[in-house]
Design a protein around this motif. Structure first.
Motif, PDB file in Angstrom:
ATOM      1  N   GLY A 166     -44.246  43.035 -70.698  1.00 48.67           N
ATOM      2  CA  GLY A 166     -43.162  42.496 -69.887  1.00 48.67           C
ATOM      3  C   GLY A 166     -42.270  43.552 -69.257  1.00 48.67           C
ATOM      4  N   ILE A 167     -42.458  44.813 -69.611  1.00 44.51           N
ATOM      5  CA  ILE A 167     -41.680  45.885 -68.983  1.00 44.51           C
ATOM      6  C   ILE A 167     -42.270  46.148 -67.604  1.00 44.51           C
ATOM      7  CG2 ILE A 167     -41.014  48.310 -69.116  1.00 44.51           C
ATOM      8  CD1 ILE A 167     -41.029  48.034 -72.163  1.00 44.51           C
ATOM      9  N   ALA A 168     -41.445  46.026 -66.584  1.00 42.15           N
ATOM     10  CA  ALA A 168     -41.895  46.131 -65.203  1.00 42.15           C
ATOM     11  C   ALA A 168     -40.746  46.673 -64.352  1.00 42.15           C
ATOM     12  CB  ALA A 168     -42.328  44.755 -64.696  1.00 42.15           C
ATOM     13  N   PRO A 169     -41.037  47.088 -63.126  1.00 38.79           N
ATOM     14  CA  PRO A 169     -39.964  47.623 -62.277  1.00 38.79           C
ATOM     15  C   PRO A 169     -38.749  46.719 -62.166  1.00 38.79           C
ATOM     16  CG  PRO A 169     -42.086  48.075 -61.280  1.00 38.79           C
ATOM     17  CD  PRO A 169     -42.354  47.213 -62.476  1.00 38.79           C
ATOM     18  N   THR A 176     -35.466  49.800 -70.474  1.00 38.64           N
ATOM     19  CA  THR A 176     -35.716  51.227 -70.724  1.00 38.64           C
ATOM     20  C   THR A 176     -34.422  52.021 -70.565  1.00 38.64           C
ATOM     21  OG1 THR A 176     -36.199  51.911 -68.431  1.00 38.64           O
ATOM     22  CG2 THR A 176     -38.021  50.952 -69.690  1.00 38.64           C
ATOM     23  N   VAL A 177     -34.456  53.227 -71.084  1.00 34.83           N
ATOM     24  CA  VAL A 177     -33.315  54.132 -70.951  1.00 34.83           C
ATOM     25  C   VAL A 177     -33.302  54.773 -69.570  1.00 34.83           C
ATOM     26  CG1 VAL A 177     -32.241  56.225 -71.867  1.00 34.83           C
ATOM     27  CG2 VAL A 177     -33.352  54.620 -73.429  1.00 34.83           C
ATOM     28  N   ASP A 178     -34.494  55.143 -69.106  1.00 36.76           N
ATOM     29  CA  ASP A 178     -34.595  55.945 -67.882  1.00 36.76           C
ATOM     30  C   ASP A 178     -35.806  55.590 -67.023  1.00 36.76           C
ATOM     31  OD1 ASP A 178     -36.573  56.797 -69.568  1.00 36.76           O
ATOM     32  OD2 ASP A 178     -35.851  58.846 -69.764  1.00 36.76           O
ATOM     33  N   ASN A 183     -35.729  51.280 -74.370  1.00 37.06           N
ATOM     34  CA  ASN A 183     -34.550  51.183 -75.230  1.00 37.06           C
ATOM     35  C   ASN A 183     -34.894  50.247 -76.391  1.00 37.06           C
ATOM     36  OD1 ASN A 183     -34.428  48.580 -74.139  1.00 37.06           O
ATOM     37  ND2 ASN A 183     -32.781  49.087 -72.699  1.00 37.06           N
ATOM     38  N   ALA A 184     -33.911  49.867 -77.187  1.00 37.60           N
ATOM     39  CA  ALA A 184     -34.196  49.031 -78.363  1.00 37.60           C
ATOM     40  C   ALA A 184     -34.826  47.699 -77.955  1.00 37.60           C
ATOM     41  CB  ALA A 184     -32.918  48.800 -79.165  1.00 37.60           C
ATOM     42  N   GLN A 185     -34.336  47.127 -76.872  1.00 36.59           N
ATOM     43  CA  GLN A 185     -34.898  45.860 -76.400  1.00 36.59           C
ATOM     44  C   GLN A 185     -36.335  46.044 -75.930  1.00 36.59           C
ATOM     45  OE1 GLN A 185     -32.497  43.087 -73.954  1.00 36.59           O
ATOM     46  NE2 GLN A 185     -34.051  43.354 -72.356  1.00 36.59           N
ATOM     47  N   GLY A 186     -36.593  47.105 -75.157  1.00 30.55           N
ATOM     48  CA  GLY A 186     -37.940  47.374 -74.681  1.00 30.55           C
ATOM     49  C   GLY A 186     -38.898  47.667 -75.820  1.00 30.55           C
ATOM     50  N   ALA A 187     -38.413  48.399 -76.817  1.00 33.82           N
ATOM     51  CA  ALA A 187     -39.257  48.715 -77.976  1.00 33.82           C
ATOM     52  C   ALA A 187     -39.649  47.441 -78.720  1.00 33.82           C
ATOM     53  CB  ALA A 187     -38.532  49.677 -78.910  1.00 33.82           C
ATOM     54  N   LYS A 188     -38.718  46.506 -78.810  1.00 38.34           N
ATOM     55  CA  LYS A 188     -39.040  45.236 -79.476  1.00 38.34           C
ATOM     56  C   LYS A 188     -40.078  44.453 -78.677  1.00 38.34           C
ATOM     57  CE  LYS A 188     -37.050  41.199 -81.741  1.00 38.34           C
ATOM     58  NZ  LYS A 188     -38.198  40.346 -81.379  1.00 38.34           N
ATOM     59  N   MET A 189     -39.963  44.490 -77.357  1.00 37.53           N
ATOM     60  CA  MET A 189     -40.954  43.810 -76.518  1.00 37.53           C
ATOM     61  C   MET A 189     -42.345  44.399 -76.739  1.00 37.53           C
ATOM     62  SD  MET A 189     -38.605  43.661 -73.087  1.00 37.53           S
ATOM     63  CE  MET A 189     -39.915  43.136 -71.962  1.00 37.53           C
ATOM     64  N   ILE A 190     -42.415  45.731 -76.816  1.00 37.41           N
ATOM     65  CA  ILE A 190     -43.695  46.401 -77.058  1.00 37.41           C
ATOM     66  C   ILE A 190     -44.233  46.033 -78.442  1.00 37.41           C
ATOM     67  CG2 ILE A 190     -44.777  48.663 -77.428  1.00 37.41           C
ATOM     68  CD1 ILE A 190     -42.852  49.745 -75.250  1.00 37.41           C
ATOM     69  N   ALA A 191     -43.355  46.116 -79.448  1.00 39.88           N
ATOM     70  CA  ALA A 191     -43.775  45.817 -80.818  1.00 39.88           C
ATOM     71  C   ALA A 191     -44.262  44.382 -80.950  1.00 39.88           C
ATOM     72  CB  ALA A 191     -42.625  46.075 -81.790  1.00 39.88           C
TER      73      ALA A 191
END
Length: 200
Positions: A166-169, A176-178, A183-191
């Motif tokens: 779900g991480i997309a432009p 993400t941070v950069d 970031n923590a939210q993105g990491a949870k989505m990946i996990a």
């Protein structure tokens, strides 16, 4: 550490961390004899998956390639069937192929999951996100396609975080941070995506 995607995956599986052999800013490409273990393809890096007490992992999560894209490493044309030898490996597909070859030799009893990296994004001054393109003209999906092809040849399970997390432009500023590091939210989505894929 509890916010990282990989620790969330380990905890979600009821597992125990054997060793984390990641190396900040490292590429998959490089010298197989590197003493500090920076290149993903180095023997030292792969040996570092064994814990300090000698325990070998029974599951290995391979999450490589983003820095090869960011550092303009040549993508190469190895589909996983071409043999690679020790030395300085200067393109991504040769390096990724050799990483999997070496892991299978060093850890023959381990299950290897090849996890594609999330979309590398950037955003303009107005906040509009877009896909990162390297100086050599490549984008994340091109490296991801190579990962999937090579993993298939090596009979390793692929978890396609790039297309499934779900991480997309359009959401990169939120997740993400950069544009590169979740970031923590993105990491949870990946996990969450990895755990669902492993569960299947």
């Amino acid at each position: 550490v509890q916010d990282t995607w990989w620790m969330q995956v380990i905890n979600g599986m009821g597992g125990k961390l054997c060793a984390n052999a990641s190396y900040s800013g490292s590429t998959t490409c490089g010298s197989t004899s590197s003493g500090d273990g920076r290149p993903g393809v180095s023997t030292r890096r792969l040996q570092d998956l064994t814990s300090s007490d000698g325990t070998k992992p029974d599951i290995i999560l391979v999450y490589m390639g983003a820095n090869d894209l960011l550092d303009n490493m040549p993508i190469g044309n190895n589909d996983g069937s071409k043999a690679v030898s020790e030395g300085n490996i200067d393109n991504f597909t040769d390096a990724y192929t050799y990483v999997l070859d070496k892991l299978k030799i060093m850890y023959p009893d381990a299950t290897i999951y090849c996890i594609t990296f999330q979309e590398i994004c950037r955003w303009d001054d107005s906040g509009k996100g877009y896909t990162f393109k390297s100086n050599t003209g490549y984008v994340s999906s091109q490296y991801v396609d190579k990962i999937k092809t090579i993993a298939g040849k090596k009979e390793c399970t692929v978890i396609d975080v790039n297309r499934g997390s779900g991480i997309a432009p359009i959401t990169a500023q939120e997740d993400t941070v950069d544009g590169t590091h979740p970031n923590a939210q993105g990491a949870k989505m990946i996990a969450d995506y990895i755990l669902a894929a492993i569960g299947k």
